[in-house]
Design a protein around this motif. Structure first.
Motif, PDB file in Angstrom:
ATOM      1  N   THR A 165      13.506  14.009  26.739  1.00 48.55           N
ATOM      2  CA  THR A 165      14.242  13.082  25.880  1.00 48.55           C
ATOM      3  C   THR A 165      14.164  11.663  26.418  1.00 48.55           C
ATOM      4  OG1 THR A 165      15.781  14.855  25.236  1.00 48.55           O
ATOM      5  CG2 THR A 165      16.501  12.578  24.863  1.00 48.55           C
ATOM      6  N   ALA A 166      14.341  11.497  27.730  1.00 49.27           N
ATOM      7  CA  ALA A 166      14.271  10.164  28.340  1.00 49.27           C
ATOM      8  C   ALA A 166      12.880   9.554  28.143  1.00 49.27           C
ATOM      9  CB  ALA A 166      14.600  10.263  29.824  1.00 49.27           C
ATOM     10  N   LEU A 167      11.841  10.372  28.286  1.00 50.25           N
ATOM     11  CA  LEU A 167      10.478   9.865  28.095  1.00 50.25           C
ATOM     12  C   LEU A 167      10.265   9.412  26.654  1.00 50.25           C
ATOM     13  CD1 LEU A 167       7.547   9.441  29.045  1.00 50.25           C
ATOM     14  CD2 LEU A 167       7.103  11.810  28.370  1.00 50.25           C
ATOM     15  N   THR A 168      10.703  10.209  25.682  1.00 53.17           N
ATOM     16  CA  THR A 168      10.503   9.849  24.279  1.00 53.17           C
ATOM     17  C   THR A 168      11.289   8.594  23.918  1.00 53.17           C
ATOM     18  OG1 THR A 168      12.260  11.400  23.629  1.00 53.17           O
ATOM     19  CG2 THR A 168       9.987  12.196  23.511  1.00 53.17           C
ATOM     20  N   VAL A 169      12.481   8.453  24.474  1.00 54.81           N
ATOM     21  CA  VAL A 169      13.267   7.244  24.221  1.00 54.81           C
ATOM     22  C   VAL A 169      12.545   6.019  24.775  1.00 54.81           C
ATOM     23  CG1 VAL A 169      15.407   6.026  24.779  1.00 54.81           C
ATOM     24  CG2 VAL A 169      15.492   8.415  24.071  1.00 54.81           C
ATOM     25  N   PHE A 170      11.970   6.148  25.960  1.00 56.09           N
ATOM     26  CA  PHE A 170      11.207   5.046  26.555  1.00 56.09           C
ATOM     27  C   PHE A 170      10.031   4.659  25.656  1.00 56.09           C
ATOM     28  CE2 PHE A 170       7.555   3.696  29.105  1.00 56.09           C
ATOM     29  CZ  PHE A 170       8.076   2.567  29.734  1.00 56.09           C
ATOM     30  N   ILE A 171       9.311   5.668  25.149  1.00 51.29           N
ATOM     31  CA  ILE A 171       8.153   5.387  24.289  1.00 51.29           C
ATOM     32  C   ILE A 171       8.581   4.738  22.989  1.00 51.29           C
ATOM     33  CG2 ILE A 171       6.262   6.425  22.986  1.00 51.29           C
ATOM     34  CD1 ILE A 171       6.048   8.541  25.199  1.00 51.29           C
ATOM     35  N   VAL A 172       9.672   5.225  22.396  1.00 46.39           N
ATOM     36  CA  VAL A 172      10.100   4.661  21.114  1.00 46.39           C
ATOM     37  C   VAL A 172      10.595   3.230  21.290  1.00 46.39           C
ATOM     38  CG1 VAL A 172      12.565   5.297  20.990  1.00 46.39           C
ATOM     39  CG2 VAL A 172      11.164   5.317  18.932  1.00 46.39           C
ATOM     40  N   ILE A 173      11.168   2.907  22.450  1.00 48.78           N
ATOM     41  CA  ILE A 173      11.554   1.523  22.719  1.00 48.78           C
ATOM     42  C   ILE A 173      10.306   0.632  22.727  1.00 48.78           C
ATOM     43  CG2 ILE A 173      12.438  -0.035  24.499  1.00 48.78           C
ATOM     44  CD1 ILE A 173      14.497   2.139  25.189  1.00 48.78           C
ATOM     45  N   ALA A 174       9.213   1.154  23.282  1.00 44.84           N
ATOM     46  CA  ALA A 174       7.948   0.404  23.274  1.00 44.84           C
ATOM     47  C   ALA A 174       7.476   0.176  21.844  1.00 44.84           C
ATOM     48  CB  ALA A 174       6.892   1.154  24.077  1.00 44.84           C
ATOM     49  N   VAL A 220      12.861  14.454  15.895  1.00 47.05           N
ATOM     50  CA  VAL A 220      12.077  15.612  15.451  1.00 47.05           C
ATOM     51  C   VAL A 220      11.180  16.107  16.577  1.00 47.05           C
ATOM     52  CG1 VAL A 220      10.306  16.412  13.845  1.00 47.05           C
ATOM     53  CG2 VAL A 220      12.131  14.921  13.027  1.00 47.05           C
ATOM     54  N   SER A 221      10.562  15.183  17.319  1.00 50.45           N
ATOM     55  CA  SER A 221       9.693  15.599  18.429  1.00 50.45           C
ATOM     56  C   SER A 221      10.516  16.255  19.539  1.00 50.45           C
ATOM     57  CB  SER A 221       8.908  14.403  18.977  1.00 50.45           C
ATOM     58  OG  SER A 221       9.727  13.526  19.701  1.00 50.45           O
ATOM     59  N   ILE A 222      11.745  15.787  19.749  1.00 49.69           N
ATOM     60  CA  ILE A 222      12.620  16.405  20.754  1.00 49.69           C
ATOM     61  C   ILE A 222      12.974  17.822  20.333  1.00 49.69           C
ATOM     62  CG2 ILE A 222      14.925  16.288  21.796  1.00 49.69           C
ATOM     63  CD1 ILE A 222      14.635  13.199  21.672  1.00 49.69           C
ATOM     64  N   ARG A 241      14.498  -4.545   9.464  1.00 48.76           N
ATOM     65  CA  ARG A 241      14.189  -4.251  10.867  1.00 48.76           C
ATOM     66  C   ARG A 241      14.983  -3.033  11.341  1.00 48.76           C
ATOM     67  NH1 ARG A 241      14.012  -9.232  14.709  1.00 48.76           N
ATOM     68  NH2 ARG A 241      12.113  -9.471  13.458  1.00 48.76           N
ATOM     69  N   VAL A 242      16.260  -2.979  10.998  1.00 43.84           N
ATOM     70  CA  VAL A 242      17.080  -1.828  11.367  1.00 43.84           C
ATOM     71  C   VAL A 242      16.554  -0.571  10.677  1.00 43.84           C
ATOM     72  CG1 VAL A 242      19.386  -0.806  11.205  1.00 43.84           C
ATOM     73  CG2 VAL A 242      19.114  -3.204  11.877  1.00 43.84           C
ATOM     74  N   TYR A 243      16.099  -0.708   9.438  1.00 43.16           N
ATOM     75  CA  TYR A 243      15.510   0.408   8.707  1.00 43.16           C
ATOM     76  C   TYR A 243      14.341   1.005   9.508  1.00 43.16           C
ATOM     77  CZ  TYR A 243      13.048   2.886   4.922  1.00 43.16           C
ATOM     78  OH  TYR A 243      12.415   3.837   4.156  1.00 43.16           O
ATOM     79  N   GLY A 244      13.458   0.132  10.003  1.00 47.13           N
ATOM     80  CA  GLY A 244      12.324   0.600  10.789  1.00 47.13           C
ATOM     81  C   GLY A 244      12.747   1.272  12.075  1.00 47.13           C
ATOM     82  N   VAL A 245      13.728   0.680  12.781  1.00 48.93           N
ATOM     83  CA  VAL A 245      14.214   1.243  14.043  1.00 48.93           C
ATOM     84  C   VAL A 245      14.857   2.607  13.808  1.00 48.93           C
ATOM     85  CG1 VAL A 245      15.914   0.959  15.888  1.00 48.93           C
ATOM     86  CG2 VAL A 245      14.492  -0.979  15.190  1.00 48.93           C
ATOM     87  N   CYS A 246      15.663   2.712  12.746  1.00 51.03           N
ATOM     88  CA  CYS A 246      16.356   3.970  12.446  1.00 51.03           C
ATOM     89  C   CYS A 246      15.376   5.120  12.293  1.00 51.03           C
ATOM     90  CB  CYS A 246      17.184   3.825  11.170  1.00 51.03           C
ATOM     91  SG  CYS A 246      18.740   2.944  11.377  1.00 51.03           S
ATOM     92  N   TYR A 247      14.284   4.879  11.580  1.00 54.43           N
ATOM     93  CA  TYR A 247      13.365   5.972  11.329  1.00 54.43           C
ATOM     94  C   TYR A 247      12.413   6.229  12.484  1.00 54.43           C
ATOM     95  CZ  TYR A 247      15.599   6.416   6.942  1.00 54.43           C
ATOM     96  OH  TYR A 247      16.567   6.637   5.998  1.00 54.43           O
ATOM     97  N   LEU A 248      12.189   5.245  13.342  1.00 51.09           N
ATOM     98  CA  LEU A 248      11.490   5.534  14.596  1.00 51.09           C
ATOM     99  C   LEU A 248      12.328   6.493  15.443  1.00 51.09           C
ATOM    100  CD1 LEU A 248      10.050   2.050  15.663  1.00 51.09           C
ATOM    101  CD2 LEU A 248       8.767   4.027  14.837  1.00 51.09           C
ATOM    102  N   LEU A 249      13.628   6.256  15.498  1.00 56.97           N
ATOM    103  CA  LEU A 249      14.516   7.154  16.237  1.00 56.97           C
ATOM    104  C   LEU A 249      14.576   8.529  15.582  1.00 56.97           C
ATOM    105  CD1 LEU A 249      17.430   4.655  16.998  1.00 56.97           C
ATOM    106  CD2 LEU A 249      15.743   5.538  18.618  1.00 56.97           C
ATOM    107  N   ASP A 250      14.542   8.548  14.246  1.00 55.55           N
ATOM    108  CA  ASP A 250      14.564   9.810  13.508  1.00 55.55           C
ATOM    109  C   ASP A 250      13.342  10.660  13.859  1.00 55.55           C
ATOM    110  OD1 ASP A 250      15.378  11.744  11.752  1.00 55.55           O
ATOM    111  OD2 ASP A 250      14.773  10.663   9.942  1.00 55.55           O
ATOM    112  N   TYR A 251      12.151  10.057  13.859  1.00 58.03           N
ATOM    113  CA  TYR A 251      10.935  10.801  14.186  1.00 58.03           C
ATOM    114  C   TYR A 251      10.960  11.267  15.646  1.00 58.03           C
ATOM    115  CZ  TYR A 251       9.485   8.196  10.042  1.00 58.03           C
ATOM    116  OH  TYR A 251       9.426   7.623   8.803  1.00 58.03           O
TER     117      TYR A 251
END
Length: 323
Positions: A295-304, A124-126, A111-121
């Motif tokens: 950045t705040a918007l992308t963080v909100f989306i990645v939390i979703a 890149v968009s930022i 699960r952490v593996y998946g979260v880490c790479y969602l944050l990584d991607y």
């Protein structure tokens, strides 16, 4: 109790011993366990695993860009002029920094593996958005200054960078393999083409081969190399097991990607000093605030996305129990 070396070490695994989602094409050994502790993750950064070089390449890159940010604050500043460049530097720091943290701690659990790479991607968009800000502020063709194209450029950049994040994050929900690579490459190529299109016009039809053009084109060259190795899985696909620790495609992508960002930063800095702030650009704090909002918007989306992934895993576990 007390200090123990074993708490900081991990037993490495072969590809067949770990979950398929963690396996990489052509890498046969050097995998960390799927349930390492934080201590073991930190200790593994000094072991010869297939993540060690991935971590250190981006850790050193992030450290360099942080030093450049401090350097900007040490210099006598024209705040209105340098604001967009500082905003870009924040994104240039975020991308390798988040990446090295993902590579460091992804072994804690699947699960952490998946979260880490969602944050990584997301990082890149930022960076993609920050790149658009840099080019829009200092590198635009003079022919396009204060035109409709210039005024709509950042809006389209926002859309493309958001698409980058949505597509790359969605790739976590499809089967592991080539299709994932295609999705991620597509996600990164879309905003890159939009970001760089005014530069191609400027150097082909307006300025010609200047020093700035050489730096920008070197950036193009190195980012193409990074994408090539990421997409082809060379050289490990040709010689499986030979490049497990050092020299595999992800290592090379990190190295060439970091060099590309360095060239981009130097070219942008040269344009800022020689050309100044474009008439249509956002000055000073407004540019930094724009990066912060994106950045705040992308963080909100990645939390979703993280919540969606958690629900998917939960329903899958319930289905498995019912069988």
């Amino acid at each position: 109790m007390g200090w123990s070396l074993e708490k900081w070490q991990v037993t490495l695994h072969h590809a067949h011993e770990i979950h398929p989602h963690i396996r990489e094409i052509g890498l046969l050994t050097g995998y960390r366990p799927e349930s390492a502790t934080v201590q073991q993750c930190l200790g593994s950064l000094f072991q010869p695993t297939n993540e060690t070089v991935n971590f250190w390449t981006h850790f050193l890159a992030a450290g360099y860009f942080i030093s450049q940010l401090f350097h900007q604050y040490e210099e006598p500043l024209d705040a209105a002029k340098t604001g967009p460049f500082i905003g870009y530097l924040f994104t240039a720091i975020a991308c390798p920094l988040v990446s090295c943290l993902a590579h460091a701690f992804s072994a804690i659990s699947l699960r952490v593996y998946g979260v880490c790479y969602l944050l990584d991607y997301t990082a890149v968009s930022i960076l993609s958005f920050g790149t658009g800000l840099l080019y829009h502020s200092y590198c635009f063709p003079r022919h396009f200054e204060d035109t409709w194209y210039a005024h709509w450029y950042m809006t389209v950049c926002f859309i493309c960078s958001t698409l980058c994040m949505l597509i790359s994050c969605s790739s976590r929900f499809v089967s592991h393999g080539r299709f994932q690579d295609v999705m991620r490459l597509t996600a990164f190529v879309i905003p890159y083409i939009w970001d760089t299109s005014p530069l191609l016009y400027r150097f082909i039809l307006e300025d010609g081969l200047t020093t700035e053009a050489v730096l920008h084109f070197l950036q193009f060259f190195f980012i193409l190399l990074a994408g090539f190795f990421y997409g082809t899985h060379l050289p490990e696909i040709v010689s499986p097991g030979k490049f497990d620790v050092i020299g595999h495609s992800h290592n090379l992508m990190h190295v060439f990607g970091s060099v590309a960002i360095y060239m981009q930063m130097q070219a942008g800095l040269m344009d800022m000093n020689r050309r100044g702030l474009m008439n249509h650009a956002m000055p000073g704090r407004s540019a930094i605030e724009l990066v912060t909002k994106f950045t705040a918007l992308t963080v909100f989306i990645v939390i979703a996305y993280i919540i969606a992934q958690h629900r998917k895993d939960y329903h899958q576990s319930q289905t498995d129990k019912d069988r």
